[in-house]
Design a protein around this motif. Structure first.
Motif, PDB file in Angstrom:
ATOM      1  N   THR A 138      -4.824 -36.378 -18.706  1.00 27.31           N
ATOM      2  CA  THR A 138      -4.084 -36.011 -19.902  1.00 27.31           C
ATOM      3  C   THR A 138      -4.127 -37.203 -20.850  1.00 27.31           C
ATOM      4  O   THR A 138      -4.156 -38.338 -20.405  1.00 27.31           O
ATOM      5  N   ARG A 157      -4.924 -26.606 -21.308  1.00 29.44           N
ATOM      6  CA  ARG A 157      -6.103 -27.269 -20.757  1.00 29.44           C
ATOM      7  C   ARG A 157      -6.702 -26.355 -19.701  1.00 29.44           C
ATOM      8  O   ARG A 157      -5.999 -25.907 -18.794  1.00 29.44           O
ATOM      9  N   VAL A 190      -9.274 -28.723 -24.020  1.00 29.59           N
ATOM     10  CA  VAL A 190      -7.986 -28.247 -24.522  1.00 29.59           C
ATOM     11  C   VAL A 190      -8.252 -27.155 -25.565  1.00 29.59           C
ATOM     12  O   VAL A 190      -9.139 -27.297 -26.404  1.00 29.59           O
ATOM     13  N   GLU A 237      -0.283 -27.898 -22.172  1.00 28.10           N
ATOM     14  CA  GLU A 237      -0.188 -29.298 -22.599  1.00 28.10           C
ATOM     15  C   GLU A 237       0.981 -29.525 -23.556  1.00 28.10           C
ATOM     16  O   GLU A 237       1.630 -30.550 -23.543  1.00 28.10           O
TER      17      GLU A 237
END
Lengths: 72, 556
Positions: free
Chosen positions: B3, B212, B244, B283
């Protein structure tokens, strides 16, 4: 018979202007008033085309492209 | 799967917060978002120092602005950051519009080749900010970034403004000749100056979710009216780097924002799009309503508003972030000339005029898209649905489908800095249009791009066919302007600094004949153009475009 109807984009880049003017014309009207305005507008434009054959083709296209329940 | 880890920028106590009197600054910039950072870099490229004040110490939370348009990428290229963005971003140029489960039509935003920059890249705002910060740090003599420095007071002065700045070590004041308010849609500078921000509010709520996942969606903008997976509403999907995806769901006017942003509400909506078999992680998500609004004027004494502080739009069309960067492009060369005493302050008024027009255009387009997506009356819905019914059968219907009119640079034609054409019937960019790119060969015989030779300073782009024309063109160099000569074929060895338009694309795009001259502004827009070398006419157009005519008149 070949269609005389021209369905290519003829708005000369001003389609969004025309669409907005159409929507604004209906502001504040009841459904019946809107339907009547649309009817007058159709008659005005049908005359402006200066081609009755094309108008009849246009009517056919409008009839054929509606949602399934409205189709002829 | 990693991330994104946002960088933390070091807060350092300012000298002023320890009781020292702050040095007066030529330019203070409030806000270190894409707009404020780009402004600092652009000013630095013009040799103007700036102080950037930001209330945070990191980049944007969430992806926010993701679609960066060709014109914006050309500006980022001039600022020296486009290569990194291009390397990381997802390049795209095709949009597809669906109704229910069928594609109605698709559009190509850049059908022609021969441009260095693509139609669009998608890149999360946090990457854009991170790259801009790194670029800004390459100007240690000219750009001072102060994190966790929150502007809490603005006091306009005769020739500048005094800012009150709050920091973890207490507050201080500092004066600046000019302030750029780049502090976003909820601008505190705008609020502190009590400036009205008028426009149109939309009742409709939208859910925006970044997920994601390892999925096979193409590098395209996908839009749905009334999809099966989200009945009766519309949806939009964009691919971003790092696997993403940005999903936008229309929720209707009655949706409860607090409820709709809960993961147990969001996940099934996403699941319906991506299918049962694709694992994904959420996300970031947000639920919001749109507003289209602007300040009546962007210049208030010595305080200049740029980006979302000056104008906000709905996101359909990617006109927010792009509009902000294009504000910077328009403002900074003017500010540099005024700060440097080469133009009168009136030149800044042309920023208000030119970017005001752009803001109106962006607001009009994004409001129309939002209206098309969210019909508010029975009649409006009938028209909207009729357009969608006709679209598969008729080109004019497709022209009316409004699923987003994507960001285009504004034409500045007819505004005060531009000189009208003396000749009519001329293809190519009109005065006020951005200069189009073209592939060229540079003086070293290397492949190059025309736009990389324009911008930053005023330039005369001279189309020459022989040594005599090149000599005419070189004679123009006497003015405060750079000269970029371009020819269809190599001239003699005595004329080394000529770009070669080997493919003829530049000549075609500019409608150029031998002797054609374009006067290009520092922001790569056409100020004027001439069929023949006419030194007097060129000089006149240059004075007009550079704001020098007013200062000359007032000095006389």
């Amino acid at each position: 018979m070949t269609s005389r109807l021209d369905v290519s984009d003829g708005f000369l880049g001003r389609g969004d202007d025309v669409y907005e003017a159409l929507i604004r014309a209906h502001e504040g009207l009841t459904d019946d008033e809107s339907a009547a305005l649309n009817a007058r507008l159709v008659l005005i434009l049908a005359n402006q085309v200066r081609d009755p054959g094309a108008v009849i083709e246009a009517i056919r296209l409008a009839r054929e492209t509606g949602p399934p329940s409205e189709k002829a | 799967m990693g991330t994104y880890v946002p960088p933390r920028f070091a807060y350092r106590p300012a000298a002023e917060s320890r009781g020292h009197t702050g040095q007066r600054r030529p330019v203070a910039i409030v806000g270190a978002g894409p707009v404020g950072l780009s402004a600092a870099i652009d000013l630095a490229l013009h040799g103007v120092p700036s102080l950037v004040l930001d209330d945070n110490d990191t980049v944007s939370a969430g992806s926010r602005a993701i679609c960066w348009a060709q014109r914006t990428l050309e500006i980022f290229d001039r600022l020296g950051v486009a290569d990194r963005m291009m390397a990381k971003g997802v390049t795209w140029q095709r949009g597809r519009v669906h109704r229910r489960d069928a594609e109605i039509y698709s559009f190509d935003l850049l059908p022609e080749g021969g441009h260095r920059m693509p139609a669009f890249i998608n890149l999360q705002q946090y990457y854009v900010e991170e790259y801009l910060v790194e670029r800004a740090l390459q100007f240690p003599e000219l750009i001072e970034l102060r994190w966790k420095n929150k502007v809490v007071g603005v006091a306009p002065r005769q020739l500048g403004a005094e800012l009150t700045v709050d920091t973890p070590d207490g507050a201080y004041t500092i004066e600046a000749d000019w302030v750029i308010a780049a502090d976003g849609a909820n601008s505190s500078v705008r609020r502190m100056l009590g400036l009205p921000f008028r426009g149109q509010d939309f009742d409709e709520r939208f859910l925006i979710a970044d997920v994601r996942m390892d999925a096979a969606f193409p590098n395209e903008r996908l839009f749905w009216f009334e999809p099966a997976f989200h009945a009766g509403q519309s949806a939009l999907l964009h691919k971003q780097p790092d696997n993403v995806y940005r999903l936008d769901f229309q929720l209707g006017p009655d949706a409860d924002p607090a409820l709709e942003r809960q993961p147990d509400r969001v996940m099934p909506r996403v699941r319906a799009v991506v299918g049962e078999s694709t694992p994904f992680e959420l996300e970031w998500c947000s639920v919001y309503a749109f507003r289209c609004a602007r300040l009546e004027h962007f210049v208030h004494g010595r305080v200049v508003f740029a980006g979302d502080s000056a104008h906000v739009v709905s996101p359909f069309g990617a006109r927010g972030g792009n509009g902000g960067i294009q504000d910077v492009d328009n403002l900074c060369w003017k500010l540099a000339r005024v700060v440097g005493g080469r133009a009168s302050e009136a030149l800044i008024g042309s920023y208000d005029e030119e970017r005001g027009r752009a803001a109106d255009e962006n607001i009009l387009n994004s409001a129309r898209t939002t209206n098309f997506m969210t019909p508010k009356t029975r009649t409006e819905r009938l028209f909207r649905d009729s357009v969608l019914d006709l679209a598969p059968h008729a080109g004019f219907g497709r022209a009316l489908v409004n699923a987003g009119r994507l960001s285009r640079p504004c034409l500045l034609s007819g505004l005060r800095l531009q000189t009208e054409d003396a000749d009519s019937g001329w293809a190519g960019p009109v005065p006020g249009a951005p200069a189009p790119d073209a592939p060229v060969t540079d003086a070293d015989g290397q492949p190059s791009w025309l736009l990389n030779h324009l911008g930053g300073a005023f330039a005369l782009l001279c189309f020459v066919s022989d040594e005599a024309e090149l000599a005419d063109c070189a004679a123009l160099k006497a003015s405060a302007v750079s000269v970029v000569a371009i020819a269809s074929r190599a001239l003699s060895r005595a004329a080394p600094d000529v770009l070669i338009d080997h493919a003829g694309i530049a000549h075609a795009r500019y409608g150029a004949e031998p002797g054609t001259v374009y006067l290009i502004r520092p922001d790569q827009h056409v100020a004027a153009r001439f069929r023949r070398f006419d030194p007097d006419a060129i000089e006149h157009a240059l004075l007009r475009a550079s704001g020098a005519d007013q200062s000359i008149r007032s000095a006389a």
